[in-house]
Design a protein around this motif. Structure first.
Motif, short mmCIF file in Angstrom:
data_model
loop_
_atom_site.label_atom_id
_atom_site.label_comp_id
_atom_site.label_asym_id
_atom_site.label_seq_id
_atom_site.Cartn_x
_atom_site.Cartn_y
_atom_site.Cartn_z
N PRO A 1 0.85 -1.27 -0.17
CA PRO A 1 0.11 -0.14 -0.07
C PRO A 1 0.78 1.38 -0.05
O PRO A 1 0.38 2.36 -0.69
CB PRO A 1 -0.82 -0.02 1.43
CG PRO A 1 -0.24 -1.21 1.90
CD PRO A 1 0.58 -2.13 1.16
N SER B 1 2.45 1.75 -3.52
CA SER B 1 1.44 1.95 -4.53
C SER B 1 0.98 3.37 -4.30
O SER B 1 0.63 3.96 -5.34
CB SER B 1 0.30 0.99 -4.20
OG SER B 1 -0.88 1.28 -5.44
N ILE B 2 0.83 3.94 -3.27
CA ILE B 2 0.51 5.27 -3.00
C ILE B 2 1.43 6.26 -3.43
O ILE B 2 1.27 7.39 -4.05
CB ILE B 2 -0.30 5.53 -1.76
CG1 ILE B 2 -1.45 4.87 -1.50
CG2 ILE B 2 -0.54 6.97 -1.40
CD1 ILE B 2 -2.10 4.38 -0.32
N GLY C 1 -2.63 10.13 -5.08
CA GLY C 1 -2.73 9.31 -3.79
C GLY C 1 -4.01 8.37 -3.95
O GLY C 1 -3.83 7.20 -3.58
N LEU C 2 -5.05 8.81 -4.52
CA LEU C 2 -6.19 8.17 -4.63
C LEU C 2 -5.84 6.98 -5.71
O LEU C 2 -6.37 5.86 -5.75
CB LEU C 2 -7.46 9.02 -5.08
CG LEU C 2 -8.10 9.82 -3.85
CD1 LEU C 2 -9.05 10.87 -4.42
CD2 LEU C 2 -8.73 8.81 -3.08
N GLY D 1 -3.01 5.73 -6.48
CA GLY D 1 -2.37 4.80 -5.83
C GLY D 1 -3.00 3.65 -4.97
O GLY D 1 -2.91 2.37 -4.97
N TYR D 2 -4.08 4.34 -4.20
CA TYR D 2 -4.80 3.51 -3.56
C TYR D 2 -5.79 2.59 -4.06
O TYR D 2 -6.06 1.41 -3.79
CB TYR D 2 -5.73 4.37 -2.51
CG TYR D 2 -6.56 3.43 -1.80
CD1 TYR D 2 -6.30 2.76 -0.43
CD2 TYR D 2 -7.98 3.57 -2.04
CE1 TYR D 2 -7.19 2.07 0.22
CE2 TYR D 2 -8.96 2.87 -1.27
CZ TYR D 2 -8.61 1.96 -0.15
OH TYR D 2 -9.35 1.24 0.67
N SER D 3 -6.36 3.22 -5.16
CA SER D 3 -7.01 2.31 -6.29
C SER D 3 -6.22 1.18 -6.78
O SER D 3 -6.80 0.11 -6.89
CB SER D 3 -7.55 3.07 -7.43
OG SER D 3 -8.26 2.30 -8.29
N TYR E 1 -3.62 -0.39 -5.41
CA TYR E 1 -3.53 -1.28 -4.35
C TYR E 1 -4.76 -2.17 -3.89
O TYR E 1 -4.64 -3.12 -4.08
CB TYR E 1 -2.80 -0.63 -3.11
CG TYR E 1 -3.04 -1.66 -1.93
CD1 TYR E 1 -2.18 -2.56 -1.65
CD2 TYR E 1 -4.06 -1.23 -0.82
CE1 TYR E 1 -2.57 -3.44 -0.57
CE2 TYR E 1 -4.24 -1.96 0.40
CZ TYR E 1 -3.55 -3.04 0.37
OH TYR E 1 -3.86 -3.96 1.58
N ARG E 2 -5.95 -1.49 -3.94
CA ARG E 2 -7.20 -2.00 -3.56
C ARG E 2 -7.55 -3.00 -4.60
O ARG E 2 -7.94 -4.25 -4.48
CB ARG E 2 -8.21 -0.80 -3.54
CG ARG E 2 -9.53 -1.42 -3.25
CD ARG E 2 -10.04 -1.65 -1.48
NE ARG E 2 -10.97 -2.46 -1.53
CZ ARG E 2 -11.62 -2.46 -0.42
NH1 ARG E 2 -11.22 -2.23 0.58
NH2 ARG E 2 -12.80 -3.11 -0.27
N ALA F 1 -12.17 0.31 -5.56
CA ALA F 1 -11.07 0.70 -6.56
C ALA F 1 -11.71 1.75 -7.60
O ALA F 1 -10.95 2.69 -7.94
CB ALA F 1 -10.28 -0.56 -7.01
N ALA G 1 -12.35 5.18 -6.34
CA ALA G 1 -11.43 5.62 -6.05
C ALA G 1 -10.72 6.32 -7.06
O ALA G 1 -10.01 7.65 -6.98
CB ALA G 1 -10.40 4.96 -5.27
#
Length: 201
Positions: A18, A21-22, A69-70, A72-74, A76-77, A150, A153
């Motif tokens: 995470p 990725s972010i 940031g969103l 990267g979170y997407s 990872y998710r 995801a 995001a």
């Protein structure tokens, strides 16, 4: 139906972690932003004729930080959900295809600023952002099928890209698709002047 291209895809370890990725898109976006020299790009931005509803230059940095940031979170998710042993084979394929699309869109994203502000090629920059929006739209759809969170995001990023495409095309059109040599020749002397575009003077 799906295409996974390892040579055009970030390592799996990036998607699976995470923090990596972010922070990767935030770090790359910040590095490209500083390499283009923020003061120089602001001078060019303020000197160009702008379409309606253009934001002041100070808005872009914070906005892109949040969107990266969103993004990267997407990633990872979607990857952690889609590559889970409990996920279906179809979701595995969607996830891996999305990983390739994600890498391509990140490259297109990072290319826009050098094209527009360094090379001063608004036509190519607009083509780039149109392609970026298309790839991101499909990625949002694909990863949304893997994991709805995801997909959601990525929604703010996709919406902003639509607005950024309008700005890029609008600036190109209003300046006859030629931005070379257009730059304010003096630093802003006040906060008011910092947000004053050439067509407002």
């Amino acid at each position: 139906m799906t295409t996974f291209i390892p040579s055009l895809t970030l390592p799996a370890a990036v998607f699976a972690n995470p923090a990596a990725s972010i922070l990767l898109p935030i770090g790359l976006g910040t590095a490209v932003g500083f390499s283009v020299r923020p003061t120089q790009s602001q001078k060019t931005y303020m000197a160009l004729k702008q379409p309606p509803y253009r934001p002041p230059p100070q808005v872009f940095g914070p906005t892109w930080t949040v969107l990266y940031g969103l993004m990267g979170y997407s990633a990872y998710r979607a990857y952690s959900t889609g590559m889970s042993p409990l996920a279906s084979t179809e979701k595995h394929l969607w996830t891996k295809h999305g990983a390739t699309l994600y890498t391509i869109q990140l490259g297109l994203n990072l290319l826009w600023m050098p094209l527009f502000f360094v090379a001063k090629r608004p036509v190519e920059a607009t083509i780039d952002i149109v392609a970026l929006t298309g790839v991101t739209g499909y990625l949002t759809y694909l990863w949304g099928k893997v994991d709805p969170i995801a997909g959601w995001a990525l929604a703010p990023y996709l919406g902003w890209l639509g607005f950024a495409t309008y700005l890029s095309a609008g600036v190109g059109y209003l300046n006859d698709w030629d931005t070379k040599g257009k730059e304010i020749d003096h630093p802003p002397s006040s906060k008011l002047e910092e947000t004053k575009f050439v067509d407002e003077e």
